[in-house]
Design a protein around this motif. Structure first.
Motif, PDB file in Angstrom:
ATOM      1  N   ASN A 177       2.222 -13.892  -9.146  1.00  0.00           N
ATOM      2  CA  ASN A 177       2.716 -12.515  -9.180  1.00  0.00           C
ATOM      3  C   ASN A 177       2.827 -12.064 -10.636  1.00  0.00           C
ATOM      4  O   ASN A 177       3.678 -12.534 -11.384  1.00  0.00           O
ATOM      5  CB  ASN A 177       4.086 -12.450  -8.504  1.00  0.00           C
ATOM      6  CG  ASN A 177       4.583 -11.031  -8.343  1.00  0.00           C
ATOM      7  OD1 ASN A 177       4.040 -10.101  -8.921  1.00  0.00           O
ATOM      8  ND2 ASN A 177       5.640 -10.872  -7.553  1.00  0.00           N
ATOM      9  N   TYR A 180       3.680  -7.420  -9.906  1.00  0.00           N
ATOM     10  CA  TYR A 180       3.197  -6.381  -9.005  1.00  0.00           C
ATOM     11  C   TYR A 180       4.353  -5.750  -8.225  1.00  0.00           C
ATOM     12  O   TYR A 180       5.251  -6.455  -7.739  1.00  0.00           O
ATOM     13  CB  TYR A 180       2.183  -6.960  -8.024  1.00  0.00           C
ATOM     14  CG  TYR A 180       1.017  -7.661  -8.677  1.00  0.00           C
ATOM     15  CD1 TYR A 180       0.179  -6.998  -9.569  1.00  0.00           C
ATOM     16  CD2 TYR A 180       0.748  -9.006  -8.410  1.00  0.00           C
ATOM     17  CE1 TYR A 180      -0.887  -7.638 -10.164  1.00  0.00           C
ATOM     18  CE2 TYR A 180      -0.321  -9.654  -8.996  1.00  0.00           C
ATOM     19  CZ  TYR A 180      -1.130  -8.969  -9.879  1.00  0.00           C
ATOM     20  OH  TYR A 180      -2.186  -9.613 -10.472  1.00  0.00           O
ATOM     21  N   SER A 182       3.602  -3.830  -5.538  1.00  0.00           N
ATOM     22  CA  SER A 182       3.091  -3.679  -4.175  1.00  0.00           C
ATOM     23  C   SER A 182       1.768  -4.416  -4.063  1.00  0.00           C
ATOM     24  O   SER A 182       1.182  -4.839  -5.067  1.00  0.00           O
ATOM     25  CB  SER A 182       2.871  -2.202  -3.841  1.00  0.00           C
ATOM     26  OG  SER A 182       1.833  -1.664  -4.655  1.00  0.00           O
ATOM     27  N   PHE A 183       1.283  -4.547  -2.824  1.00  0.00           N
ATOM     28  CA  PHE A 183      -0.024  -5.168  -2.614  1.00  0.00           C
ATOM     29  C   PHE A 183      -1.120  -4.333  -3.272  1.00  0.00           C
ATOM     30  O   PHE A 183      -2.083  -4.881  -3.817  1.00  0.00           O
ATOM     31  CB  PHE A 183      -0.292  -5.326  -1.114  1.00  0.00           C
ATOM     32  CG  PHE A 183      -1.472  -6.198  -0.807  1.00  0.00           C
ATOM     33  CD1 PHE A 183      -1.341  -7.571  -0.700  1.00  0.00           C
ATOM     34  CD2 PHE A 183      -2.741  -5.645  -0.627  1.00  0.00           C
ATOM     35  CE1 PHE A 183      -2.433  -8.384  -0.426  1.00  0.00           C
ATOM     36  CE2 PHE A 183      -3.831  -6.451  -0.345  1.00  0.00           C
ATOM     37  CZ  PHE A 183      -3.680  -7.826  -0.252  1.00  0.00           C
ATOM     38  N   ASP A 184      -0.960  -3.014  -3.243  1.00  0.00           N
ATOM     39  CA  ASP A 184      -1.950  -2.155  -3.902  1.00  0.00           C
ATOM     40  C   ASP A 184      -1.994  -2.403  -5.403  1.00  0.00           C
ATOM     41  O   ASP A 184      -3.061  -2.321  -6.025  1.00  0.00           O
ATOM     42  CB  ASP A 184      -1.655  -0.683  -3.609  1.00  0.00           C
ATOM     43  CG  ASP A 184      -2.106  -0.258  -2.219  1.00  0.00           C
ATOM     44  OD1 ASP A 184      -2.947  -0.981  -1.632  1.00  0.00           O
ATOM     45  OD2 ASP A 184      -1.629   0.765  -1.719  1.00  0.00           O
ATOM     46  N   ARG A 202      -8.764  -6.782   5.909  1.00  0.00           N
ATOM     47  CA  ARG A 202      -7.430  -6.515   6.445  1.00  0.00           C
ATOM     48  C   ARG A 202      -7.480  -5.515   7.600  1.00  0.00           C
ATOM     49  O   ARG A 202      -6.771  -5.675   8.607  1.00  0.00           O
ATOM     50  CB  ARG A 202      -6.513  -5.994   5.337  1.00  0.00           C
ATOM     51  CG  ARG A 202      -6.286  -6.979   4.200  1.00  0.00           C
ATOM     52  CD  ARG A 202      -5.028  -6.655   3.424  1.00  0.00           C
ATOM     53  NE  ARG A 202      -3.849  -7.027   4.189  1.00  0.00           N
ATOM     54  CZ  ARG A 202      -2.610  -6.766   3.781  1.00  0.00           C
ATOM     55  NH1 ARG A 202      -2.381  -6.128   2.656  1.00  0.00           N
ATOM     56  NH2 ARG A 202      -1.584  -7.150   4.529  1.00  0.00           N
ATOM     57  N   TYR A 305      -2.908 -12.735   2.714  1.00  0.00           N
ATOM     58  CA  TYR A 305      -2.512 -11.380   2.343  1.00  0.00           C
ATOM     59  C   TYR A 305      -1.061 -11.077   2.731  1.00  0.00           C
ATOM     60  O   TYR A 305      -0.318 -10.496   1.930  1.00  0.00           O
ATOM     61  CB  TYR A 305      -3.461 -10.360   2.986  1.00  0.00           C
ATOM     62  CG  TYR A 305      -4.914 -10.583   2.653  1.00  0.00           C
ATOM     63  CD1 TYR A 305      -5.305 -10.960   1.357  1.00  0.00           C
ATOM     64  CD2 TYR A 305      -5.914 -10.426   3.617  1.00  0.00           C
ATOM     65  CE1 TYR A 305      -6.638 -11.165   1.046  1.00  0.00           C
ATOM     66  CE2 TYR A 305      -7.252 -10.619   3.307  1.00  0.00           C
ATOM     67  CZ  TYR A 305      -7.607 -10.999   2.030  1.00  0.00           C
ATOM     68  OH  TYR A 305      -8.929 -11.204   1.715  1.00  0.00           O
ATOM     69  N   GLN A 306      -0.665 -11.453   3.922  1.00  0.00           N
ATOM     70  CA  GLN A 306       0.734 -11.252   4.297  1.00  0.00           C
ATOM     71  C   GLN A 306       1.662 -12.079   3.408  1.00  0.00           C
ATOM     72  O   GLN A 306       2.771 -11.649   3.089  1.00  0.00           O
ATOM     73  CB  GLN A 306       0.943 -11.602   5.771  1.00  0.00           C
ATOM     74  CG  GLN A 306       0.323 -10.635   6.751  1.00  0.00           C
ATOM     75  CD  GLN A 306       1.036  -9.287   6.783  1.00  0.00           C
ATOM     76  OE1 GLN A 306       2.239  -9.200   6.583  1.00  0.00           O
ATOM     77  NE2 GLN A 306       0.282  -8.224   7.048  1.00  0.00           N
ATOM     78  N   GLU A 309       2.114 -10.136   0.217  1.00  0.00           N
ATOM     79  CA  GLU A 309       3.036  -9.017   0.434  1.00  0.00           C
ATOM     80  C   GLU A 309       4.477  -9.507   0.494  1.00  0.00           C
ATOM     81  O   GLU A 309       5.388  -8.890  -0.086  1.00  0.00           O
ATOM     82  CB  GLU A 309       2.674  -8.284   1.719  1.00  0.00           C
ATOM     83  CG  GLU A 309       1.428  -7.434   1.620  1.00  0.00           C
ATOM     84  CD  GLU A 309       1.313  -6.423   2.743  1.00  0.00           C
ATOM     85  OE1 GLU A 309       2.015  -6.584   3.763  1.00  0.00           O
ATOM     86  OE2 GLU A 309       0.523  -5.465   2.591  1.00  0.00           O
ATOM     87  N   ILE A 312       5.790 -10.541  -3.002  1.00  0.00           N
ATOM     88  CA  ILE A 312       6.121  -9.363  -3.807  1.00  0.00           C
ATOM     89  C   ILE A 312       7.452  -8.782  -3.357  1.00  0.00           C
ATOM     90  O   ILE A 312       8.326  -8.462  -4.172  1.00  0.00           O
ATOM     91  CB  ILE A 312       4.995  -8.322  -3.731  1.00  0.00           C
ATOM     92  CG1 ILE A 312       3.733  -8.852  -4.423  1.00  0.00           C
ATOM     93  CG2 ILE A 312       5.429  -7.000  -4.363  1.00  0.00           C
ATOM     94  CD1 ILE A 312       2.502  -7.977  -4.212  1.00  0.00           C
ATOM     95  N   ALA A 313       7.637  -8.646  -2.046  1.00  0.00           N
ATOM     96  CA  ALA A 313       8.879  -8.076  -1.518  1.00  0.00           C
ATOM     97  C   ALA A 313      10.091  -8.933  -1.857  1.00  0.00           C
ATOM     98  O   ALA A 313      11.186  -8.411  -2.101  1.00  0.00           O
ATOM     99  CB  ALA A 313       8.762  -7.905  -0.001  1.00  0.00           C
TER     100      ALA A 313
END
Length: 383
Positions: A177, A180, A182-184, A202, A305-306, A309, A312-313
């Motif tokens: 990380n 970031y 967000s994933f975007d 995705r 990918y999850q 996410e 990051i969260a």
């Protein structure tokens, strides 16, 4: 057995559960759940780890002057080389062809967990040499062929190197990380072609599905029943027999729910796939996955990918998504070095393995450099 320090004694315990949880975790710390008393004792209590399974838990403990452990090695007598992810089958074959018995051997590890972390659990760093000496003494005094510490945290390699153990290199793929939001944000660090490919994957994976993240009190036995089906399916296809028992998952949910992140993919309210993660101090550890319905790219979605996410969260720095898998590279996971350490009492056997490891390390380093050059990040961005 005693070592050179008059105030320090070493002993072998009969299982992790025979050690007080507070004493164990005072040495293990709280950063890596795979060496916690809770996780390792769940493996024993559930029957996933047992002599009948080829894993006999024999923790080696160095006590301090206060009578409390200052260092612990999560040690196991192994009658095979399964569930380790650092493969020594060729070593076993060579030793046995020479007339020796390779098994039982001594394994310093978190069973079934290719997760880098401390293998010398230290309340006092100065106790590391005494603990390594105790591991060696246990191997020699019991006529064992070898002792192996697998997936050693890089900052502990110096202890094994100082003791003269052989060091073996490997490679995993971890996500980092870079702040970031967000994933975007993460996608923006990738080359345009890779961004488009990931978005396409995705969208395809998620079509018609609902993906849920479950942790803590939200976890129920119904969720574990579903995940057990997924785990059985993956285990049967990959290994022939899954390592963990059904009881393991219930105990994990009962005792470590706050460290668990279970991701389920549902179609019309019915779970069709899942990925199990554990939450560390700065890392999300992906461990098991399975599905009862084939959906293109769903494995990548749930496991990679999850996980990004979620990291990051949660404000985590890394995702470690398990052993091997060069396909992770295109999905933003970078190659990193992993390490193991090996004690071979027989001089001839040690020389032969040392020569092999020297050549292997060079090949592994060359391969990792090649993989690093293939990273999907834009020039000047990412890991």
């Amino acid at each position: 057995m005693a070592d050179d320090h008059s105030a320090i004694m070493a002993r072998v315990a009969q299982g992790v559960r025979s050690v007080a949880p507070a004493d164990w975790d005072a040495c293990a710390g709280t950063g890596n759940p795979f060496v916690s008393h809770a996780f390792l004792s769940i493996l024993e209590e559930s029957g996933s780890v047992a002599p009948a399974c080829g894993w006999q838990a024999l923790p080696i403990i160095v006590d301090g002057a206060d009578g409390k452990p200052v260092a612990i090695a999560p040690a196991y007598a192994k009658s095979h080389s399964q569930g380790e992810y650092v493969f020594d089958h060729a070593w076993a074959d060579a030793w046995q062809r020479a007339g020796g018995d390779y098994y039982p051997k001594l394994q310093i590890a978190s069973p079934f967990s290719p997760v880098p972390g401390p293998r010398l659990l230290l309340r006092e760093d100065a106790a590391a040499p005494a603990l390594i000496a105790a591991i060696e003494a246990m191997a020699v005094q019991n006529g064992l062929s070898s002792a192996h510490a697998t997936f050693v945290a890089p900052d502990q390699l110096r202890h094994f190197e100082a003791a003269g153990w052989l060091i073996r290199a490997g490679t995993q793929f971890h996500w980092k990380n870079e702040g970031y939001a967000s994933f975007d944000d993460f996608l923006a660090a990738l080359a345009s072609r890779k961004r488009k490919a990931i978005r396409k994957e995705r969208a395809s994976a998620a079509e018609g599905l609902t993906i849920r993240h479950l942790t803590g009190e939200a976890l129920t036995e119904a969720h574990w029943d579903a995940f057990w089906r997924f785990y059985q399916d993956t285990g049967a296809r990959k290994w022939g027999r899954p390592y963990l028992t059904r009881a393991f998952f219930s105990l994990l949910g009962a005792r470590m729910a706050d460290k668990v992140l279970l991701m389920l993919a549902e179609r019309d309210g019915r779970a069709i796939a899942g990925a199990l993660n554990l939450i560390g101090a700065d890392t999300l550890y992906g461990r098991y996955w399975g599905a009862t319905e084939e959906v293109p790219f769903l494995h990548f979605e749930l496991c990679y990918y999850q996980a990004i996410e979620a990291a990051i969260a949660l404000g985590l720095r890394f995702v470690e998504a398990g052993a091997q898998g060069e396909h992770k590279l295109a999905r933003g996971y970078a190659p990193v070095a992993t390490w193991s350490a090996h004690f071979l009492p027989d001089p001839g056997f040690r020389r032969a393995v040392a020569q092999f490891l020297e050549a292997e390390r060079a090949a592994v380093a060359q391969d990792r450099a090649h993989l690093e050059a293939m990273a999907p990040f834009r020039r000047g961005a990412g890991a």
